[in-house]
Write a protein that holds these residues in place. Structure first.
Motif, PDB file in Angstrom:
ATOM      1  N   ILE A 234      39.645  41.917  -2.378  1.00 37.47           N
ATOM      2  CA  ILE A 234      40.056  42.514  -1.318  1.00 37.47           C
ATOM      3  C   ILE A 234      40.270  43.878  -2.122  1.00 37.47           C
ATOM      4  N   GLN A 235      41.027  44.029  -2.582  1.00 37.73           N
ATOM      5  CA  GLN A 235      41.406  45.502  -3.810  1.00 37.73           C
ATOM      6  C   GLN A 235      40.375  46.073  -4.391  1.00 37.73           C
TER       7      GLN A 235
ATOM      8  N   LEU B 163      51.282  52.192   4.180  1.00 38.74           N
ATOM      9  CA  LEU B 163      51.692  53.087   4.167  1.00 38.74           C
ATOM     10  C   LEU B 163      52.252  53.115   2.744  1.00 38.74           C
ATOM     11  N   ASN B 164      52.972  52.377   2.622  1.00 41.92           N
ATOM     12  CA  ASN B 164      53.311  52.403   1.194  1.00 41.92           C
ATOM     13  C   ASN B 164      52.897  52.791  -0.213  1.00 41.92           C
ATOM     14  N   SER B 165      51.612  52.170   0.229  1.00 42.48           N
ATOM     15  CA  SER B 165      50.593  52.136  -1.085  1.00 42.48           C
ATOM     16  C   SER B 165      49.668  53.361  -0.411  1.00 42.48           C
ATOM     17  N   MET B 166      49.804  54.656   0.612  1.00 40.41           N
ATOM     18  CA  MET B 166      49.214  55.201   0.008  1.00 40.41           C
ATOM     19  C   MET B 166      49.777  57.001  -0.713  1.00 40.41           C
ATOM     20  N   THR B 167      48.898  57.686  -0.289  1.00 41.56           N
ATOM     21  CA  THR B 167      49.833  58.860  -1.490  1.00 41.56           C
ATOM     22  C   THR B 167      50.772  59.508   0.085  1.00 41.56           C
TER      23      THR B 167
ATOM     24  N   SER C 195      53.695  46.851  -1.907  1.00 34.59           N
ATOM     25  CA  SER C 195      52.298  48.233  -1.869  1.00 34.59           C
ATOM     26  C   SER C 195      51.219  47.459  -3.321  1.00 34.59           C
ATOM     27  N   ALA C 196      50.129  47.420  -2.661  1.00 39.37           N
ATOM     28  CA  ALA C 196      49.150  47.626  -3.033  1.00 39.37           C
ATOM     29  C   ALA C 196      48.182  48.388  -3.650  1.00 39.37           C
ATOM     30  N   ARG C 197      47.130  48.480  -4.612  1.00 40.84           N
ATOM     31  CA  ARG C 197      46.332  48.996  -4.714  1.00 40.84           C
ATOM     32  C   ARG C 197      44.898  48.962  -5.094  1.00 40.84           C
TER      33      ARG C 197
END
Length: 651
Positions: free
Chosen positions: A75-76, A240-244, A287-289
């Motif tokens: 997925i990532q 959202l936490n995973s975004m810049t 969060s996730a990358r």
């Protein structure tokens, strides 16, 4: 009256466990479990290992866990979170191109002014979309592309919080948007009252009666509704936490353009705030990358975050590493969603196998709370071990031990059966007794009763007092002799307890000290680092066993891989020394001579080629009238059982 014919219905199989699949192979599972226990694992650890590895035809927890992590990585690795921004950018470019194409041939000052407005748009996508919110589009195509931007933003923001809403709001009308705003307003009012501790039972029922179409999961109360929404809302926040910071700022700005109505974004923000207050235990900060090339929209991103959270939970459930873990904890529905139907079938079969091992009396809980093999399980392991030995004996052309242990030759007379008798029935006399009894009592159906049974009398057969002395020093573990030794003891125990029930078997282990054990204790015995091979103490205990059965033929069997390096003093202290002391060897031979006087010849099964051991066991054999056998590990069981049968035949 004729019995009505039984009717059957057949329909399409709709998934789930294969109804034609065989049940779990408990014997194979027990054999695996027994092997782990005999190698030194506790039954609890052995059961965990069995569930981790699985059995033939069923994936174990390790394979399922590996697939969970592969799915998570996939997925990532394949996706990124800028799908909505890319689509908004594309639609914005389409709108600007169509508008400029419409304005270019128009010679009016108004057209030039509008071109200047377009040229002065801020560089950021979100800022440009916001700037154009009040622009009077001249091109119908441009107007439609901009409307699609607002529509897309609204549907994506709803999909973030309500799964399936993106499709439901396709081509939404102003009336649809009003219905959504009305639902969000009522929802926030319901959650606000619930958060304040009010009884919301009636309010919830009114809410579901009015807006139930938006919640196909059909929650039963406000708590279930909050649980449902909080999982999705937390996933949206983690996305959202995973975004810049720049991406988050642009999305926040674009949210004001959802369906062209800033109040919708405000209602969604209020909903998130209520849910965070009601369910602070959800993961709102994770969060996730994402590093792939496949762009995901806001709704797809929230679903991806939910999938990652579900996969993390599955990995924890499959690891079974927390206190009180059970295979019943595995969320099979989640497993099927993430890995497919077959993974769910495997998880259910593992759980069924674990449950069956307990329910069928193969595992039991000891007083200290630990698991242990039951006598029933030990019998089954013994049957397997004995079957392997029998196959080896047959391959050598030796006696068929399946028929061993029958009573002696028939005398020609019979007698009534008594409790404890194992002689064969005289079938004809038993049936005759039943017929005569039935006739004398007035007739009717002939049924056998206990008093009808007669057995064939046989000649008395000699008993044997068998002492199996097994070396449990560390070298037996170190050199891979631990498991063959235990299987040998299991096979001999099974043979005697089922074929030669009158024989008395004593199991004796010897390391630094010797001790008598039952088959369960020997099977579960763990290898321990301890120096000393106290054959003297083992033979002392064997002598006591033989003396307790003076009417039996003494049979002493010794399995060892080392010469005696310890002996027992009169005060009970075990004295160890390497190389062996003369006193140790001397005291050991005294017990050999003592057993020989009782008529016991000692058979020694020498494991390994150590010269000093070979010389010493030859002395034992000569002084006791016994023999030395040097089998390989695979043939140890057959050698011990074969020698036991040979000793019995001599009697």
């Amino acid at each position: 009256m004729a019995t009505p014919a039984r009717r059957y219905r057949y329909h399409e199989w709709l998934g789930g466990d294969d109804p034609l699949a065989p049940p779990p192979d408990l014997r194979a599972a027990l054999d695996e479990l027994g092997r782990e226990v005999m190698e030194g694992s506790s039954p609890q650890a052995a059961l965990r290992e069995l569930m981790r590895r699985g059995v033939q035809g069923t994936q174990g927890l390790d394979d399922l866990t590996r697939r969970v992590w592969e799915r998570r990585s996939q997925i990532q690795r394949r996706n990124n979170l800028d799908g909505t921004m890319r689509e908004v950018q594309r639609l914005l470019n389409d709108a600007l191109t169509a508008e400029r194409r419409e304005l270019f041939p128009n010679p009016s000052d108004d057209a030039r002014f509008r071109e200047a407005q377009l040229d002065a748009l801020p560089p950021g996508t979100a800022a440009a979309v916001t700037e154009l919110s009040n622009y009077d589009w001249q091109s119908s195509d441009a107007r439609e592309s901009y409307r699609q931007i607002q529509d897309l933003l609204g549907r994506e923001m709803l999909e973030q919080r309500f799964q399936g809403m993106k499709q439901a709001m396709q081509n939404a009308t102003p009336q649809d948007v009003e219905r959504i705003k009305d639902m969000l307003s009522d929802l926030n009012s319901l959650l606000s009252a619930h958060s304040a501790g009010e009884d919301t039972t009636e309010q919830f029922q009114e809410f579901m009666a009015k807006h139930g179409e938006f919640f196909p999961e059909n929650p039963r109360n406000t708590d279930e509704l909050a649980d449902l929404l909080a999982q999705r809302s937390a996933a949206a926040q983690r996305m959202l936490n995973s975004m810049t910071d720049e991406q988050r700022a642009e999305l926040a700005q674009l949210g004001q353009q959802a369906f062209g109505d800033p109040s919708l974004g405000a209602q969604l923000d209020l909903l998130d705030a209520h849910l965070q207050q009601l369910r602070p235990g959800e993961d709102w900060n994770g969060s996730a990358r994402f590093r792939g090339k496949n762009p995901m929209g806001l709704g797809e991103g929230a679903q991806a975050m939910q999938d990652l959270a579900e996969l993390d939970a599955l990995a924890e459930q499959l690891a079974q590493s927390y206190p009180g873990a059970s295979l019943e904890d595995i969320d099979v529905e989640s497993l099927v969603r993430q890995l497919g139907q077959e993974a769910g079938v495997d998880a259910r079969r593992l759980s069924e196998m674990e449950r069956a091992l307990r329910q069928q009396g193969l595992l039991e809980r000891a007083a200290d709370g630990s698991l242990r093999l039951t006598p029933k399980a030990l019998r089954r392991l013994g049957e397997t071990a004995l079957r392997q030995v029998v196959d080896q004996l047959r391959g050598r052309g030796e006696r068929d031990s399946d028929k061993a242990g029958a009573a002696g030759e028939p005398t020609g007379s019979t007698r009534a059966w008594e409790f404890g008798d194992t002689e064969p029935w005289d079938v004809s006399r038993t049936v005759r007794n039943a017929v005569l009894r039935t006739v004398s009592s007035g007739g009717g159906k002939v049924r056998l009763a206990v008093e009808d049974v007669e057995i064939t009398e046989t000649e008395q057969r000699a008993r044997a007092a068998v002492a199996l002395c097994v070396d449990t020093s560390w070298s037996m573990v170190q050199d891979g002799r631990w498991l063959p030794m235990k299987r040998t003891a299991l096979a001999l125990h099974q043979l005697i307890s089922t074929r030669f029930r009158t024989d008395a078997l004593q199991l004796i282990t010897f390391g630094r000290h010797a001790t008598t054990v039952d088959i369960g204790e020997l099977t579960a015995l763990e290898g321990a680092w301890e120096q000393g091979t106290n054959l003297h103490h083992a033979l002392l205990l064997a002598g006591r066993h033989v003396r307790r059965h003076p009417d039996a033929q003494p049979v002493v069997l010794v399995v060892t891989d080392g010469e005696p390096t310890a002996h027992l003093e009169s005060d009970g202290e075990a004295v160890f020394n390497y190389p062996p002391l003369e006193r140790t060897l001397g005291k050991t031979l005294v017990e050999v001579d003592s057993l020989a006087k009782l008529g016991a010849s000692i058979s020694v099964f020498r494991l390994g080629d150590e010269p000093r051991l070979a010389r010493f066991v030859d002395v034992i054999a000569r002084r006791s009238g016994g023999r030395v056998i040097a089998p390989d590990l695979d043939g140890l069981g057959a050698a011990v059982v074969g020698d036991y049968l040979r000793n019995r035949r001599r009697s």
